[in-house]
Design a protein around this motif. Structure first.
Motif, PDB file in Angstrom:
ATOM      1  N   ARG A 133      12.770 -77.435 -72.902  1.00  0.00           N
ATOM      2  CA  ARG A 133      11.600 -78.307 -73.014  1.00  0.00           C
ATOM      3  C   ARG A 133      11.794 -79.300 -74.145  1.00  0.00           C
TER       4      ARG A 133
ATOM      5  N   ILE B 133      -4.431 -72.272 -70.054  1.00  0.00           N
ATOM      6  CA  ILE B 133      -4.236 -73.586 -70.667  1.00  0.00           C
ATOM      7  C   ILE B 133      -5.070 -74.665 -69.949  1.00  0.00           C
TER       8      ILE B 133
ATOM      9  N   GLY C 188       7.851 -75.305 -78.263  1.00  0.00           N
ATOM     10  CA  GLY C 188       9.314 -75.259 -78.204  1.00  0.00           C
ATOM     11  C   GLY C 188       9.917 -74.015 -78.838  1.00  0.00           C
ATOM     12  N   THR C 189       9.069 -73.105 -79.348  1.00  0.00           N
ATOM     13  CA  THR C 189       9.572 -71.904 -80.044  1.00  0.00           C
ATOM     14  C   THR C 189      10.591 -71.142 -79.191  1.00  0.00           C
ATOM     15  N   GLU C 190      10.257 -70.922 -77.928  1.00  0.00           N
ATOM     16  CA  GLU C 190      11.122 -70.084 -77.082  1.00  0.00           C
ATOM     17  C   GLU C 190      12.139 -70.905 -76.294  1.00  0.00           C
TER      18      GLU C 190
ATOM     19  N   GLN D  11       7.881 -71.422 -62.873  1.00  0.00           N
ATOM     20  CA  GLN D  11       6.861 -71.352 -63.933  1.00  0.00           C
ATOM     21  C   GLN D  11       5.553 -72.009 -63.485  1.00  0.00           C
TER      22      GLN D  11
ATOM     23  N   ASP E 217       2.046 -79.277 -80.378  1.00  0.00           N
ATOM     24  CA  ASP E 217       1.218 -79.945 -79.389  1.00  0.00           C
ATOM     25  C   ASP E 217      -0.062 -80.397 -80.109  1.00  0.00           C
TER      26      ASP E 217
ATOM     27  N   PHE F  68       4.903 -83.502 -70.894  1.00  0.00           N
ATOM     28  CA  PHE F  68       5.741 -82.318 -70.683  1.00  0.00           C
ATOM     29  C   PHE F  68       7.049 -82.766 -70.044  1.00  0.00           C
TER      30      PHE F  68
ATOM     31  N   HIS G 245      -0.874 -68.587 -71.557  1.00  0.00           N
ATOM     32  CA  HIS G 245       0.211 -69.472 -71.132  1.00  0.00           C
ATOM     33  C   HIS G 245       1.595 -68.844 -71.302  1.00  0.00           C
TER      34      HIS G 245
ATOM     35  N   GLU H  83       2.466 -74.659 -82.072  1.00  0.00           N
ATOM     36  CA  GLU H  83       3.884 -75.042 -82.121  1.00  0.00           C
ATOM     37  C   GLU H  83       4.454 -75.036 -80.714  1.00  0.00           C
TER      38      GLU H  83
ATOM     39  N   GLN I 258      10.027 -66.699 -69.793  1.00  0.00           N
ATOM     40  CA  GLN I 258      11.200 -67.102 -69.004  1.00  0.00           C
ATOM     41  C   GLN I 258      12.030 -65.934 -68.486  1.00  0.00           C
TER      42      GLN I 258
ATOM     43  N   GLN J  10       5.770 -84.336 -66.664  1.00  0.00           N
ATOM     44  CA  GLN J  10       4.360 -84.208 -66.271  1.00  0.00           C
ATOM     45  C   GLN J  10       3.514 -84.702 -67.433  1.00  0.00           C
TER      46      GLN J  10
HETATM   47  C1  HEM Z   1      -0.274 -79.470 -71.833  1.00  0.00           C
HETATM   48  C2  HEM Z   1       0.553 -78.639 -71.294  1.00  0.00           C
HETATM   49  C3  HEM Z   1       1.269 -77.583 -72.070  1.00  0.00           C
HETATM   50  C4  HEM Z   1       1.100 -77.172 -73.358  1.00  0.00           C
HETATM   51  C5  HEM Z   1       0.097 -77.668 -74.393  1.00  0.00           C
HETATM   52  C6  HEM Z   1       2.068 -76.131 -73.598  1.00  0.00           C
HETATM   53  C7  HEM Z   1       2.189 -75.446 -74.796  1.00  0.00           C
HETATM   54  C8  HEM Z   1       3.030 -74.379 -74.998  1.00  0.00           C
HETATM   55  C9  HEM Z   1       3.077 -73.581 -76.200  1.00  0.00           C
HETATM   56  C10 HEM Z   1       2.213 -73.811 -77.432  1.00  0.00           C
HETATM   57  C11 HEM Z   1       4.011 -72.621 -76.023  1.00  0.00           C
HETATM   58  C12 HEM Z   1       4.405 -71.512 -77.024  1.00  0.00           C
HETATM   59  C13 HEM Z   1       5.561 -71.856 -77.911  1.00  0.00           C
HETATM   60  C14 HEM Z   1       6.859 -72.112 -77.210  1.00  0.00           C
HETATM   61  O1  HEM Z   1       7.613 -71.190 -76.861  1.00  0.00           O
HETATM   62  O2  HEM Z   1       7.127 -73.285 -76.966  1.00  0.00           O
HETATM   63  C15 HEM Z   1       4.571 -72.815 -74.705  1.00  0.00           C
HETATM   64  C16 HEM Z   1       5.561 -72.050 -74.153  1.00  0.00           C
HETATM   65  C17 HEM Z   1       6.121 -72.298 -72.933  1.00  0.00           C
HETATM   66  N1  HEM Z   1       5.720 -73.221 -72.001  1.00  0.00           N
HETATM   67 FE1  HEM Z   1       4.215 -74.529 -72.213  1.00  0.00          FE
HETATM   68  N2  HEM Z   1       2.799 -75.928 -72.460  1.00  0.00           N
HETATM   69  C18 HEM Z   1       2.348 -76.800 -71.506  1.00  0.00           C
HETATM   70  C19 HEM Z   1       2.794 -76.932 -70.208  1.00  0.00           C
HETATM   71  C20 HEM Z   1       3.836 -76.221 -69.683  1.00  0.00           C
HETATM   72  C21 HEM Z   1       4.357 -76.369 -68.347  1.00  0.00           C
HETATM   73  C22 HEM Z   1       3.834 -77.360 -67.309  1.00  0.00           C
HETATM   74  C23 HEM Z   1       5.390 -75.512 -68.224  1.00  0.00           C
HETATM   75  C24 HEM Z   1       6.294 -75.262 -67.043  1.00  0.00           C
HETATM   76  C25 HEM Z   1       5.967 -75.454 -65.796  1.00  0.00           C
HETATM   77  C26 HEM Z   1       5.525 -74.810 -69.491  1.00  0.00           C
HETATM   78  C27 HEM Z   1       6.495 -73.894 -69.771  1.00  0.00           C
HETATM   79  C28 HEM Z   1       6.566 -73.160 -70.937  1.00  0.00           C
HETATM   80  C29 HEM Z   1       7.595 -72.165 -71.196  1.00  0.00           C
HETATM   81  C30 HEM Z   1       8.759 -71.822 -70.293  1.00  0.00           C
HETATM   82  C31 HEM Z   1       7.300 -71.602 -72.439  1.00  0.00           C
HETATM   83  C32 HEM Z   1       8.071 -70.493 -73.154  1.00  0.00           C
HETATM   84  C33 HEM Z   1       7.650 -69.153 -72.548  1.00  0.00           C
HETATM   85  C34 HEM Z   1       8.478 -68.001 -73.102  1.00  0.00           C
HETATM   86  O3  HEM Z   1       9.583 -67.764 -72.592  1.00  0.00           O
HETATM   87  O4  HEM Z   1       7.978 -67.374 -74.061  1.00  0.00           O
HETATM   88  N3  HEM Z   1       4.565 -75.268 -70.340  1.00  0.00           N
HETATM   89  N4  HEM Z   1       3.949 -73.885 -74.097  1.00  0.00           N
END
Ligand code: HEM
Length: 293
Positions: free
Chosen positions: A221, A264, A134-136, A249, A127, A236, A204, A132, A210, A165
């Motif tokens: 994602r 966040i 998408g890791t999870e 979520q 981002d 997103f 976040h 990073e 999940q 979004q």
């Molecule tokens: C600008 C908005 C957002 C940013 C910068 C962001 C960034 C991130 C980052 C850095 C991670 C940790 C690495 C990863 O597992 O991908 C993460 C995890 C995650 N994000 Fe976001 N995210 C955003 C919005 C959202 C939204 C709107 C949702 C859902 C409604 C979401 C759902 C998730 C989920 C499901 C995870 C993995 C959680 C887990 O199971 O560990 N994110 N996001």
């Protein structure tokens, strides 16, 4: 046999563009959809149809609906047009530009191009905050079962639902925080992407973990950074077999479950949101037969 649009399950490309259309001449919608079938491969060009379009066709796609109104302090999310969404995936901006012109020309006047957002891969999948992304994400069969409607559903098997979004980052807010404060917003360390055991409840990844939902809430994602002038953020994009996981979520992010708002929001805000149904492919073309039922 119906298969998913391959671009959904593939890794994100280096370059992309999101197109969003509104309804043009209603008497030409079916012709417009015919053109769409001719032009879309599902891999370089992924397509979603919105509730407004499905209703205009007097059809029903079970599970498809409009983006929910989200009420939380300081949040103003507009509904983007929910007619036709196209994700152009590629490697070259020039090729993507020309492809989007061809599509817009071919789809008019049934569909009118309303919004264009250019997107790209940043630092091998981060981002713009530097973290990073998408890791999870689930992978392999787990990605397919999270994102794609299964064979138990005879009408929609192979198709998917996508929540989109557009988030606008406030880079001044981000850079005014120390790296430790930023890490606490995400719940992972910028330096090595390690998940922090001692992250606050507002982090976040704690909000969105999940497996922590009942039932578990997995999405696939495929978000990408976007930029326009000196502004930017994250487009997103989450594919699901239903909208359940995304909604669970998001509810928790805005504090609807326990009053704790996702940290966040300290540096980014959603500007708009929309839902779409992504038809499956049959013999290499979009299978639009569920619209005829
Ligand atoms: C600008 C908005 C957002 C940013 C910068 C962001 C960034 C991130 C980052 C850095 C991670 C940790 C690495 C990863 O597992 O991908 C993460 C995890 C995650 N994000 Fe976001 N995210 C955003 C919005 C959202 C939204 C709107 C949702 C859902 C409604 C979401 C759902 C998730 C989920 C499901 C995870 C993995 C959680 C887990 O199971 O560990 N994110 N996001």
């Amino acid at each position: 046999m119906n298969i998913p649009q391959p671009g959904i399950l593939l890794p994100v490309p280096n370059q992309a563009r999101y197109l969003s259309f509104s309804l043009g001449d209603p008497s030409l919608i079916r012709q417009g959809l015919h053109m769409l079938r001719e032009l879309v491969d599902g891999e370089y060009t992924v397509v979603g149809l919105g509730q407004t379009l499905v209703s205009a066709l007097d059809a029903t796609i079970p599970g498809l609906k409009s983006f929910p109104m989200i009420t939380a302090p300081g949040l103003a999310i507009e509904n983007a047009p929910e007619v036709l969404w196209i994700w152009l995936r590629g490697e070259e901006r020039g090729e993507i530009l020309l492809r989007s012109q061809r599509l817009a020309r071919a789809l008019a006047p049934a569909f009118q191009l309303k919004e264009i957002w250019d997107a790209f891969k940043y630092a091998e999948g981060r981002d713009l905050s530097g973290y990073e992304d998408g890791t999870e994400n689930p992978t392999g069969d787990e990605a397919t079962s999270a994102a794609i409607v299964g064979t138990g559903n005879q009408t929609l098997a192979g198709s998917s639902f996508v929540a989109t979004q557009r988030w606008l980052h406030n880079f001044d807010s981000l850079t005014s925080m120390s790296e430790n404060e930023q890490d606490n917003c995400i719940g992972r360390r910028l330096a090595d992407n390690e998940e922090m055991d001692d992250a606050p409840e507002s982090a976040h990844v704690k909000r969105t973990a999940q497996e922590s939902f009942t039932p578990e809430a997995f999405v696939l994602r495929r978000s990408m950074p976007w930029a326009e002038g000196n502004n930017g953020g994250l487009m997103f994009v989450a594919f699901g077999a239903t909208f359940y996981a995304f909604e669970a979520q998001l509810q928790r992010m805005v504090g609807a479950d326990d009053g704790i708002v996702d940290a966040i929001f300290k540096f980014t805000q959603p500007v708009s949101g929309a839902y779409f149904w992504c038809p499956a492919l049959k013999n290499g073309k979009l299978d639009l037969t569920p619209l005829a039922r």
